[in-house]
Scaffold this motif. Structure first.
Motif, PDB file in Angstrom:
ATOM      1  N   ALA A 126       0.867  -1.182   0.000  1.00  0.00           N
ATOM      2  CA  ALA A 126       0.000   0.000   0.000  1.00  0.00           C
ATOM      3  C   ALA A 126       0.902   1.230   0.000  1.00  0.00           C
ATOM      4  N   PHE A 127       0.323   2.342  -0.435  1.00  0.00           N
ATOM      5  CA  PHE A 127       1.042   3.612  -0.492  1.00  0.00           C
ATOM      6  C   PHE A 127       0.228   4.664   0.240  1.00  0.00           C
ATOM      7  N   VAL A 128       0.865   5.350   1.169  1.00  0.00           N
ATOM      8  CA  VAL A 128       0.226   6.450   1.881  1.00  0.00           C
ATOM      9  C   VAL A 128       0.940   7.720   1.444  1.00  0.00           C
ATOM     10  N   ILE A 129       0.186   8.614   0.816  1.00  0.00           N
ATOM     11  CA  ILE A 129       0.767   9.848   0.283  1.00  0.00           C
ATOM     12  C   ILE A 129       0.291  11.005   1.154  1.00  0.00           C
ATOM     13  N   CYS A 130       1.213  11.585   1.893  1.00  0.00           N
ATOM     14  CA  CYS A 130       0.915  12.716   2.774  1.00  0.00           C
ATOM     15  C   CYS A 130       1.229  14.015   2.036  1.00  0.00           C
ATOM     16  N   SER A 172      -7.677  15.266   3.032  1.00  0.00           N
ATOM     17  CA  SER A 172      -8.521  15.610   1.881  1.00  0.00           C
ATOM     18  C   SER A 172      -8.449  17.086   1.518  1.00  0.00           C
ATOM     19  N   ASP A 173      -8.316  17.950   2.508  1.00  0.00           N
ATOM     20  CA  ASP A 173      -8.231  19.373   2.228  1.00  0.00           C
ATOM     21  C   ASP A 173      -6.997  19.694   1.388  1.00  0.00           C
ATOM     22  N   TYR A 174      -5.882  19.071   1.719  1.00  0.00           N
ATOM     23  CA  TYR A 174      -4.645  19.299   0.970  1.00  0.00           C
ATOM     24  C   TYR A 174      -4.771  18.819  -0.474  1.00  0.00           C
ATOM     25  N   TRP A 175      -5.367  17.662  -0.682  1.00  0.00           N
ATOM     26  CA  TRP A 175      -5.421  17.044  -2.008  1.00  0.00           C
ATOM     27  C   TRP A 175      -6.605  17.492  -2.853  1.00  0.00           C
ATOM     28  N   LYS A 176      -7.525  18.278  -2.300  1.00  0.00           N
ATOM     29  CA  LYS A 176      -8.738  18.672  -3.002  1.00  0.00           C
ATOM     30  C   LYS A 176      -8.452  19.334  -4.355  1.00  0.00           C
ATOM     31  N   GLY A 177      -7.572  20.297  -4.392  1.00  0.00           N
ATOM     32  CA  GLY A 177      -7.270  20.992  -5.646  1.00  0.00           C
ATOM     33  C   GLY A 177      -6.700  20.068  -6.707  1.00  0.00           C
ATOM     34  N   PHE A 178      -5.831  19.179  -6.300  1.00  0.00           N
ATOM     35  CA  PHE A 178      -5.241  18.208  -7.225  1.00  0.00           C
ATOM     36  C   PHE A 178      -6.314  17.283  -7.781  1.00  0.00           C
ATOM     37  N   LEU A 179      -7.176  16.786  -6.908  1.00  0.00           N
ATOM     38  CA  LEU A 179      -8.242  15.880  -7.347  1.00  0.00           C
ATOM     39  C   LEU A 179      -9.264  16.588  -8.218  1.00  0.00           C
ATOM     40  N   ASP A 180      -9.586  17.833  -7.876  1.00  0.00           N
ATOM     41  CA  ASP A 180     -10.486  18.625  -8.722  1.00  0.00           C
ATOM     42  C   ASP A 180      -9.894  18.790 -10.119  1.00  0.00           C
ATOM     43  N   TRP A 181      -8.615  19.089 -10.181  1.00  0.00           N
ATOM     44  CA  TRP A 181      -7.929  19.257 -11.468  1.00  0.00           C
ATOM     45  C   TRP A 181      -7.953  17.954 -12.259  1.00  0.00           C
ATOM     46  N   LEU A 182      -7.649  16.831 -11.591  1.00  0.00           N
ATOM     47  CA  LEU A 182      -7.687  15.544 -12.294  1.00  0.00           C
ATOM     48  C   LEU A 182      -9.073  15.262 -12.864  1.00  0.00           C
ATOM     49  N   VAL A 188      -9.060   8.642  -0.211  1.00  0.00           N
ATOM     50  CA  VAL A 188      -8.725   9.823   0.582  1.00  0.00           C
ATOM     51  C   VAL A 188      -9.125   9.549   2.025  1.00  0.00           C
ATOM     52  N   CYS A 189      -8.199   9.780   2.936  1.00  0.00           N
ATOM     53  CA  CYS A 189      -8.460   9.567   4.364  1.00  0.00           C
ATOM     54  C   CYS A 189      -8.012  10.797   5.148  1.00  0.00           C
ATOM     55  N   ASP A 190      -8.729  11.060   6.243  1.00  0.00           N
ATOM     56  CA  ASP A 190      -8.413  12.206   7.090  1.00  0.00           C
ATOM     57  C   ASP A 190      -8.025  11.829   8.518  1.00  0.00           C
ATOM     58  N   GLN A 191      -8.106  10.573   8.862  1.00  0.00           N
ATOM     59  CA  GLN A 191      -7.782  10.116  10.215  1.00  0.00           C
ATOM     60  C   GLN A 191      -6.760   8.984  10.141  1.00  0.00           C
ATOM     61  N   SER A 192      -5.882   8.935  11.132  1.00  0.00           N
ATOM     62  CA  SER A 192      -4.846   7.894  11.179  1.00  0.00           C
ATOM     63  C   SER A 192      -5.448   6.497  11.170  1.00  0.00           C
ATOM     64  N   ASP A 193      -6.487   6.276  11.961  1.00  0.00           N
ATOM     65  CA  ASP A 193      -7.085   4.943  12.027  1.00  0.00           C
ATOM     66  C   ASP A 193      -7.792   4.570  10.727  1.00  0.00           C
ATOM     67  N   GLU A 194      -8.287   5.570  10.010  1.00  0.00           N
ATOM     68  CA  GLU A 194      -8.894   5.345   8.692  1.00  0.00           C
ATOM     69  C   GLU A 194      -7.856   4.792   7.715  1.00  0.00           C
ATOM     70  N   VAL A 199     -11.675   0.476   1.247  1.00  0.00           N
ATOM     71  CA  VAL A 199     -12.502   1.269   2.163  1.00  0.00           C
ATOM     72  C   VAL A 199     -11.986   2.701   2.138  1.00  0.00           C
ATOM     73  N   GLY A 200     -12.770   3.593   2.657  1.00  0.00           N
ATOM     74  CA  GLY A 200     -12.416   5.020   2.625  1.00  0.00           C
ATOM     75  C   GLY A 200     -13.125   5.692   1.473  1.00  0.00           C
ATOM     76  N   LYS A 201     -13.021   7.014   1.443  1.00  0.00           N
ATOM     77  CA  LYS A 201     -13.685   7.793   0.390  1.00  0.00           C
ATOM     78  C   LYS A 201     -12.925   7.641  -0.928  1.00  0.00           C
ATOM     79  N   GLN A 202     -13.645   7.267  -1.969  1.00  0.00           N
ATOM     80  CA  GLN A 202     -13.024   7.239  -3.278  1.00  0.00           C
ATOM     81  C   GLN A 202     -12.712   8.671  -3.697  1.00  0.00           C
ATOM     82  N   ALA A 203     -11.633   8.859  -4.386  1.00  0.00           N
ATOM     83  CA  ALA A 203     -11.154  10.194  -4.746  1.00  0.00           C
ATOM     84  C   ALA A 203     -12.120  10.970  -5.626  1.00  0.00           C
ATOM     85  N   LEU A 204     -12.966  10.307  -6.369  1.00  0.00           N
ATOM     86  CA  LEU A 204     -13.938  11.028  -7.191  1.00  0.00           C
ATOM     87  C   LEU A 204     -15.181  11.150  -6.392  1.00  0.00           C
TER      88      LEU A 204
END
Length: 187
Positions: A95-99, A131-141, A161-167, A182-187
């Motif tokens: 898995a890849f976690v992108i911060c 999600s707040d950080y990645w919102k602009g990138f995802l909107d652009w995609l 997209v996840c916003d909590q460590s346990d998520e 699991v988690g929110k799909q990026a779209l």
């Protein structure tokens, strides 16, 4: 689990502790943490893994600034070339976690997505943390790149997209155990 993100993050930033928690949770679930081995997000992830008693791998690189090995790795290798380091960060990951991060993080993210899109590696979850950080990138995609047909809707299937460590930990564990996303799909 490969964890990516900014080398410029300081211990004072709340994200530092959140990344530590992600790594701690993943280690307690039996995962090894692998990072670029430097400061910032990499240090936080290695520190969380180290403090939880897990394997904490750092794949460092020779750079003029910012990239000194952090003290929280249990195994460390230093590379001269980015492409070799990137291969090693991807090769053994489940898995890849992108911060949040800068150009290097974007390079690593798009490299992983391209390798999956072209079926050069097996698809694994790519988890965008904050999600707040990645919102602009995802909107652009979605609004520009997908709208023009330069990528397919299916390219978003493994992007979460996840916003909590346990998520994050739950998303990795669910994929590893059941290949369930699991988690929110990026779209």
């Amino acid at each position: 689990v490969s964890i990516y993100g900014s080398a410029r993050l300081t211990e004072k930033d709340p994200l530092y502790r959140q990344v530590e928690q992600i790594a701690e949770l993943l280690v307690k679930m039996g995962f090894t943490i692998i990072t670029g081995g430097g400061p910032g997000v990499m240090e936080a992830a290695n520190k969380g893994a180290f403090n939880a008693g897990g394997t904490s791998i750092g794949l460092n690189i020779h750079l003029p600034d910012e990239q000194k090995p952090n003290p929280y790795t249990t195994k460390s290798i230093t590379f001269n070339h980015f492409f070799v380091r990137k291969v090693m960060l991807v090769k053994y990951a489940s898995a890849f976690v992108i911060c949040p991060g800068g150009l290097g993080t974007m390079d690593e993210l798009t490299e992983v997505l391209t390798l999956m899109q072209t079926l050069k590696i097996k698809p694994f979850p790519v988890i965008l943390y904050d999600s707040d950080y990645w919102k602009g990138f995802l909107d652009w995609l979605r609004d520009k790149v997908l709208a023009k047909g330069y990528i397919s809707y299916e390219d978003f299937n493994l992007l979460r997209v996840c916003d909590q460590s346990d998520e994050v930990a739950d998303a990795v564990q669910q994929w590893y155990n059941k290949h369930k996303l699991v988690g929110k799909q990026a779209l």
